[in-house]
Design a protein around this motif. Structure first.
Motif, PDB file in Angstrom:
ATOM      1  N   ALA A 135       1.169  -1.403  -0.619  1.00  0.00           N
ATOM      2  CA  ALA A 135       0.029   0.127   0.068  1.00  0.00           C
ATOM      3  C   ALA A 135       0.514   0.847  -0.157  1.00  0.00           C
ATOM      4  O   ALA A 135       0.301   2.201  -1.189  1.00  0.00           O
ATOM      5  N   PHE A 136       2.000   0.665   0.925  1.00  0.00           N
ATOM      6  CA  PHE A 136       2.341   1.902   0.866  1.00  0.00           C
ATOM      7  C   PHE A 136       3.351   2.145  -0.659  1.00  0.00           C
ATOM      8  O   PHE A 136       3.559   3.276  -1.475  1.00  0.00           O
TER       9      PHE A 136
ATOM     10  N   ALA B 109      -9.050   1.007  -0.147  1.00  0.00           N
ATOM     11  CA  ALA B 109      -9.571   2.396  -0.170  1.00  0.00           C
ATOM     12  C   ALA B 109      -9.191   3.311  -0.562  1.00  0.00           C
ATOM     13  O   ALA B 109      -8.439   3.077  -1.921  1.00  0.00           O
ATOM     14  N   THR B 110      -9.849   3.706  -1.287  1.00  0.00           N
ATOM     15  CA  THR B 110      -9.861   5.195  -1.898  1.00  0.00           C
ATOM     16  C   THR B 110     -10.055   6.340  -1.851  1.00  0.00           C
ATOM     17  O   THR B 110      -9.290   6.515  -1.330  1.00  0.00           O
TER      18      THR B 110
ATOM     19  N   ALA C 172      -0.465   7.542   4.593  1.00  0.00           N
ATOM     20  CA  ALA C 172      -2.302   7.776   4.958  1.00  0.00           C
ATOM     21  C   ALA C 172      -2.430   6.615   3.960  1.00  0.00           C
ATOM     22  O   ALA C 172      -3.582   5.993   4.609  1.00  0.00           O
ATOM     23  N   ALA C 173      -2.466   5.897   2.817  1.00  0.00           N
ATOM     24  CA  ALA C 173      -2.692   4.926   2.121  1.00  0.00           C
ATOM     25  C   ALA C 173      -2.303   3.689   2.811  1.00  0.00           C
ATOM     26  O   ALA C 173      -3.169   2.604   3.051  1.00  0.00           O
ATOM     27  N   SER C 174      -1.157   3.814   3.653  1.00  0.00           N
ATOM     28  CA  SER C 174      -0.595   2.046   3.876  1.00  0.00           C
ATOM     29  C   SER C 174      -1.094   1.925   5.196  1.00  0.00           C
ATOM     30  O   SER C 174      -1.442   0.988   6.006  1.00  0.00           O
TER      31      SER C 174
ATOM     32  N   LEU D 105      -8.832  11.334   5.518  1.00  0.00           N
ATOM     33  CA  LEU D 105      -7.551  10.707   6.721  1.00  0.00           C
ATOM     34  C   LEU D 105      -6.830  12.455   6.450  1.00  0.00           C
ATOM     35  O   LEU D 105      -5.437  13.010   7.786  1.00  0.00           O
ATOM     36  N   LEU D 106      -6.239  12.142   5.743  1.00  0.00           N
ATOM     37  CA  LEU D 106      -5.467  13.171   5.286  1.00  0.00           C
ATOM     38  C   LEU D 106      -5.604  14.792   6.474  1.00  0.00           C
ATOM     39  O   LEU D 106      -4.849  15.424   6.648  1.00  0.00           O
TER      40      LEU D 106
END
Length: 337
Positions: A288-289, A328-329, A313-315, A336-337
């Motif tokens: 995801a990173f 996650a979209t 944030a994706a991770s 989240l950011l």
């Protein structure tokens, strides 16, 4: 402008017992498809990118179901090869409390481990690609798979395609006699973006770094030491212009501290430290990173700090999603950011 991503690696079938049981408990296994490069492909597709996944699967219902699973999530699978006898598998015993997770691979003789140079039409696949993503796992499973990886690198260089490389060092996979450190360093010398966790960086470069021992988000990073460390790495591998390091401290199975560093153009950037109390499944967090960074490089081309924060944030969100795939979209990540 070329925009297609291509990822290359082995699709796996993961088996686990339910409700955090040990492998020796219970009567039933649950199964999910996954695998590092497939995880990256799914994440990129979820974020709206044109992404093609290349692998070799057995010509069986299990192999075709794996491909269908990826296609349903938006991944282009037109160049998946079929042949061989079996899909690679692994058994995962989830972490619980202070008990660590356990992974047991069963990949010997898999369809992808028998892939050879000349099987994949790389020039056709890469002619309209912007980035080829590979990982050290594909070079680890067999000599012929490693040779196919270097064939892809040769043609990517010939066509001017950027290479993104995830170290993905898995000690137990290197069984065919190659020197893993030498092989991975050879790949690293030919990549433009590299990702790994802190332990993988240390293995590859044989250099200790300051430990990441955060127990909350106030932890202070030793940035001067890291900066000197990355500067030296870039001198040794000058082609690689971006170095992304993920860092995680596990307090308990459901409580992780996660952050990242990005070296780019001589500057070292740090992400916030995310205190994740409620981890559901940490599988695929590194993938995801990588996918987050590849997407952010295109979405925020002039903002390196945003690229780093987006990938973190994706991770972070992947820790909340069961299975290998990060579903996650972009909207969820930016929120989240």
């Amino acid at each position: 402008m070329k925009t297609k991503f291509v990822t290359f690696g082995e699709l796996l079938l993961r088996f686990s017992k339910q409700d955090h049981q040990r492998l020796s408990q219970g009567d039933y296994f649950t199964s999910k498809y996954g695998g590092s490069e497939a995880n990256v492909a799914v994440s990129l597709a979820m974020l709206g990118n044109d992404v093609q996944y290349v692998t070799r699967l057995p010509d069986t219902p299990v192999g075709h179901t794996g491909m269908q699973n990826l296609m349903q999530l938006g991944v282009d699978c037109r160049h998946i090869l079929f042949g061989g006898q079996r899909i690679g598998t692994y058994y995962m015993e989830p972490a619980a409390g202070m008990r660590s997770a356990k992974v047991i691979y069963d990949r010997a003789g898999s369809a992808c481990s028998e892939i050879k140079p000349g099987m994949i039409p790389w020039r056709e696949i890469l002619k309209d690609a912007a980035v080829l993503h590979i990982s050290g796992i594909t070079a680890a499973i067999s000599q012929s798979s490693a040779d196919a990886t270097f064939e892809a690198l040769d043609i990517a260089d010939e066509l001017g395609v950027k290479v993104a490389f995830d170290i993905n060092y898995r000690k137990n996979l290197w069984q065919y006699g190659a020197d893993p450190r030498q092989t991975l360093r050879c790949i690293l010398s030919r990549c433009d973006l590299m990702f790994g966790d802190a332990i993988e960086f240390e293995f590859l470069c044989q250099r200790k770094q300051p430990p990441f021992t955060a127990t909350d988000s106030s932890f202070q990073m030793q940035m001067d030491e890291y900066r000197a460390w990355f500067d030296d790495l870039h001198k040794e591998f000058p082609r690689c212009k971006k170095w992304l390091m993920g860092m995680r401290n596990i307090v308990a199975s459901n409580h992780h501290l996660l952050t990242a560093l990005l070296w780019t153009d001589g500057e070292l950037l740090k992400a916030p430290i995310n205190d994740i109390n409620g981890v559901v499944d940490a599988s695929g967090v590194g993938d995801a990173f990588m996918a987050g960074m590849l997407h952010a490089l295109r979405a925020y081309p002039d903002d390196s700090q945003m690229q780093l924060n987006y990938s973190l944030a994706a991770s972070t969100l992947k820790n909340t999603i069961p299975g290998d795939f990060n579903l996650a979209t972009d909207e969820e990540i930016t929120a989240l950011l």
